[in-house]
Design a protein around this motif. Structure first.
Motif, PDB file in Angstrom:
ATOM      1  N   ARG A 265     -87.590-104.748 -59.457  1.00  0.00           N
ATOM      2  CA  ARG A 265     -86.666-104.429 -58.360  1.00  0.00           C
ATOM      3  C   ARG A 265     -85.265-104.571 -58.919  1.00  0.00           C
ATOM      4  NH1 ARG A 265     -84.374-102.478 -54.525  1.00  0.00           N
ATOM      5  NH2 ARG A 265     -84.473-103.100 -52.346  1.00  0.00           N
ATOM      6  N   SER A 266     -84.464-103.513 -58.773  1.00  0.00           N
ATOM      7  CA  SER A 266     -83.144-103.503 -59.393  1.00  0.00           C
ATOM      8  C   SER A 266     -82.119-102.925 -58.421  1.00  0.00           C
ATOM      9  CB  SER A 266     -83.171-102.682 -60.683  1.00  0.00           C
ATOM     10  OG  SER A 266     -83.449-101.315 -60.397  1.00  0.00           O
ATOM     11  N   SER A 267     -80.892-102.796 -58.900  1.00  0.00           N
ATOM     12  CA  SER A 267     -79.815-102.156 -58.155  1.00  0.00           C
ATOM     13  C   SER A 267     -78.908-101.478 -59.171  1.00  0.00           C
ATOM     14  CB  SER A 267     -79.015-103.184 -57.353  1.00  0.00           C
ATOM     15  OG  SER A 267     -78.296-104.036 -58.233  1.00  0.00           O
ATOM     16  N   PRO A 268     -78.098-100.510 -58.749  1.00  0.00           N
ATOM     17  CA  PRO A 268     -77.179 -99.886 -59.712  1.00  0.00           C
ATOM     18  C   PRO A 268     -76.261-100.909 -60.373  1.00  0.00           C
ATOM     19  CG  PRO A 268     -77.258 -98.603 -57.680  1.00  0.00           C
ATOM     20  CD  PRO A 268     -78.009 -99.879 -57.411  1.00  0.00           C
ATOM     21  N   GLU A 269     -75.743-101.840 -59.565  1.00  0.00           N
ATOM     22  CA  GLU A 269     -74.823-102.848 -60.112  1.00  0.00           C
ATOM     23  C   GLU A 269     -75.506-103.689 -61.187  1.00  0.00           C
ATOM     24  OE1 GLU A 269     -73.821-101.946 -55.831  1.00  0.00           O
ATOM     25  OE2 GLU A 269     -75.638-102.534 -56.908  1.00  0.00           O
ATOM     26  N   ALA A 270     -76.736-104.116 -60.911  1.00  0.00           N
ATOM     27  CA  ALA A 270     -77.472-104.939 -61.867  1.00  0.00           C
ATOM     28  C   ALA A 270     -77.746-104.166 -63.151  1.00  0.00           C
ATOM     29  CB  ALA A 270     -78.784-105.419 -61.250  1.00  0.00           C
ATOM     30  N   LEU A 271     -78.147-102.914 -63.003  1.00  0.00           N
ATOM     31  CA  LEU A 271     -78.472-102.107 -64.179  1.00  0.00           C
ATOM     32  C   LEU A 271     -77.244-101.829 -65.034  1.00  0.00           C
ATOM     33  CD1 LEU A 271     -80.884 -99.535 -62.517  1.00  0.00           C
ATOM     34  CD2 LEU A 271     -81.515-101.306 -64.172  1.00  0.00           C
ATOM     35  N   ILE A 272     -76.144-101.502 -64.388  1.00  0.00           N
ATOM     36  CA  ILE A 272     -74.920-101.216 -65.143  1.00  0.00           C
ATOM     37  C   ILE A 272     -74.493-102.437 -65.947  1.00  0.00           C
ATOM     38  CG2 ILE A 272     -72.455-100.715 -64.908  1.00  0.00           C
ATOM     39  CD1 ILE A 272     -73.291 -98.946 -62.431  1.00  0.00           C
TER      40      ILE A 272
ATOM     41  N   ALA B 284     -78.583 -93.988 -50.243  1.00  0.00           N
ATOM     42  CA  ALA B 284     -78.020 -93.042 -51.213  1.00  0.00           C
ATOM     43  C   ALA B 284     -77.010 -93.711 -52.138  1.00  0.00           C
ATOM     44  CB  ALA B 284     -77.366 -91.873 -50.489  1.00  0.00           C
ATOM     45  N   ILE B 285     -77.156 -93.478 -53.420  1.00  0.00           N
ATOM     46  CA  ILE B 285     -76.215 -94.001 -54.403  1.00  0.00           C
ATOM     47  C   ILE B 285     -74.993 -93.094 -54.445  1.00  0.00           C
ATOM     48  CG2 ILE B 285     -77.492 -92.805 -56.234  1.00  0.00           C
ATOM     49  CD1 ILE B 285     -76.535 -94.953 -58.177  1.00  0.00           C
ATOM     50  N   ALA B 286     -73.813 -93.681 -54.431  1.00  0.00           N
ATOM     51  CA  ALA B 286     -72.571 -92.910 -54.446  1.00  0.00           C
ATOM     52  C   ALA B 286     -72.435 -92.175 -55.770  1.00  0.00           C
ATOM     53  CB  ALA B 286     -71.381 -93.840 -54.231  1.00  0.00           C
ATOM     54  N   PRO B 287     -71.854 -90.974 -55.760  1.00  0.00           N
ATOM     55  CA  PRO B 287     -71.678 -90.214 -57.006  1.00  0.00           C
ATOM     56  C   PRO B 287     -70.946 -90.999 -58.090  1.00  0.00           C
ATOM     57  CG  PRO B 287     -71.220 -88.824 -55.111  1.00  0.00           C
ATOM     58  CD  PRO B 287     -71.390 -90.212 -54.582  1.00  0.00           C
ATOM     59  N   GLU B 288     -69.933 -91.773 -57.697  1.00  0.00           N
ATOM     60  CA  GLU B 288     -69.168 -92.539 -58.690  1.00  0.00           C
ATOM     61  C   GLU B 288     -70.046 -93.598 -59.348  1.00  0.00           C
ATOM     62  OE1 GLU B 288     -68.400 -92.273 -55.488  1.00  0.00           O
ATOM     63  OE2 GLU B 288     -66.717 -90.849 -55.505  1.00  0.00           O
ATOM     64  N   GLN B 289     -70.890 -94.235 -58.555  1.00  0.00           N
ATOM     65  CA  GLN B 289     -71.777 -95.261 -59.102  1.00  0.00           C
ATOM     66  C   GLN B 289     -72.855 -94.628 -59.976  1.00  0.00           C
ATOM     67  OE1 GLN B 289     -73.935 -97.799 -56.239  1.00  0.00           O
ATOM     68  NE2 GLN B 289     -72.940 -99.528 -57.257  1.00  0.00           N
ATOM     69  N   ALA B 290     -73.360 -93.479 -59.557  1.00  0.00           N
ATOM     70  CA  ALA B 290     -74.340 -92.759 -60.376  1.00  0.00           C
ATOM     71  C   ALA B 290     -73.727 -92.367 -61.720  1.00  0.00           C
ATOM     72  CB  ALA B 290     -74.824 -91.514 -59.632  1.00  0.00           C
ATOM     73  N   GLU B 291     -72.474 -91.972 -61.705  1.00  0.00           N
ATOM     74  CA  GLU B 291     -71.789 -91.618 -62.940  1.00  0.00           C
ATOM     75  C   GLU B 291     -71.626 -92.839 -63.842  1.00  0.00           C
ATOM     76  OE1 GLU B 291     -70.507 -89.124 -65.680  1.00  0.00           O
ATOM     77  OE2 GLU B 291     -71.002 -88.393 -63.666  1.00  0.00           O
ATOM     78  N   ASP B 292     -71.281 -93.984 -63.260  1.00  0.00           N
ATOM     79  CA  ASP B 292     -71.171 -95.222 -64.046  1.00  0.00           C
ATOM     80  C   ASP B 292     -72.517 -95.579 -64.674  1.00  0.00           C
ATOM     81  OD1 ASP B 292     -68.506 -95.511 -63.448  1.00  0.00           O
ATOM     82  OD2 ASP B 292     -68.818 -96.988 -61.850  1.00  0.00           O
TER      83      ASP B 292
END
Length: 206
Positions: free
Chosen positions: A34-41, A128-136
């Motif tokens: 189980r993850s999140s964009p913030e954790a993965l980045i 939904a993941i924000a485009p800016e976060q997906a880009e990061d």
């Protein structure tokens, strides 16, 4: 469909179940995490340094632990009940030793996968993941090689369902629905169409 070219990075095990239905049981660092964009980045930017240290693990669910270093959640045999450990620390350290060896192996395997231009790493989250976060996230993946990022999104637009398009430096795949977190094995049949299009999508030169 052969899903060996895909690597699940979260946010849960939905895509892991998609792979299982297609006969793919290969181990992956984040396949059942189980993850999140913030954790993965953060984890990618730090090359997962300090991942799964014993002192950073705490009970999350009965068969899962939370790693406070990055905010990732792993399945474990260090069982708990009501957020309290079942086994003694001595017993947990025995179990942990084996699990840490496996994690370390999977970390190295993960980075070898990212260095493979044929690999596509897959991320979804029901919000939904924000485009800016997906880009990061795409840029964090790109630190380690040419593997591409596929972000899965839910849509009500019938012209997008089951299709993939390039958005910035990542691919976006569109499904009619994402599985509920409590039933992550109840996934949309449109996954197969999206994966097929992702494999066929031309690589965009930055």
């Amino acid at each position: 469909m052969n899903t060996e070219q895909f690597e699940n990075i979260g946010d849960n095990c939905e895509f892991g179940f998609v792979q299982r239905v297609h006969g793919n049981e290969s181990g992956g660092l984040l396949r059942w995490v189980r993850s999140s964009p913030e954790a993965l980045i953060q984890a990618l930017r730090n090359r997962f340094e300090g991942l799964y240290a014993f002192e950073n693990l705490s009970p999350s669910w009965d068969n899962m632990v939370s790693d406070s270093r990055y905010g990732l959640f792993f399945h474990t045999e260090m069982f708990s009940k009501d957020l309290k450990w079942v086994e003694s620390e001595e017993k947990r350290r025995e179990i942990y030793k084996s699990e840490k060896e496996k994690i370390d192996y999977l970390v190295e395997k993960f980075f070898r996968r990212l260095a493979d231009p044929s690999v596509i790493v897959v991320f979804k989250q029901n919000e939904a993941i924000a485009p800016e976060q997906a880009e990061d996230l795409a840029q964090a993946v790109a630190l380690y090689g040419p593997a591409r990022l596929l972000i899965m999104r839910e849509t009500q637009d019938k012209t997008l369902m089951g299709h993939v398009r390039q958005e910035g430096s990542y691919l976006a795949g569109y499904l009619d629905y994402l599985a509920p977190y409590s039933q992550s094995d109840q996934f949309s049949p449109l996954w197969e169409s999206v994966l097929g299009e992702a494999l066929a999508a031309p690589r965009v030169t930055p």
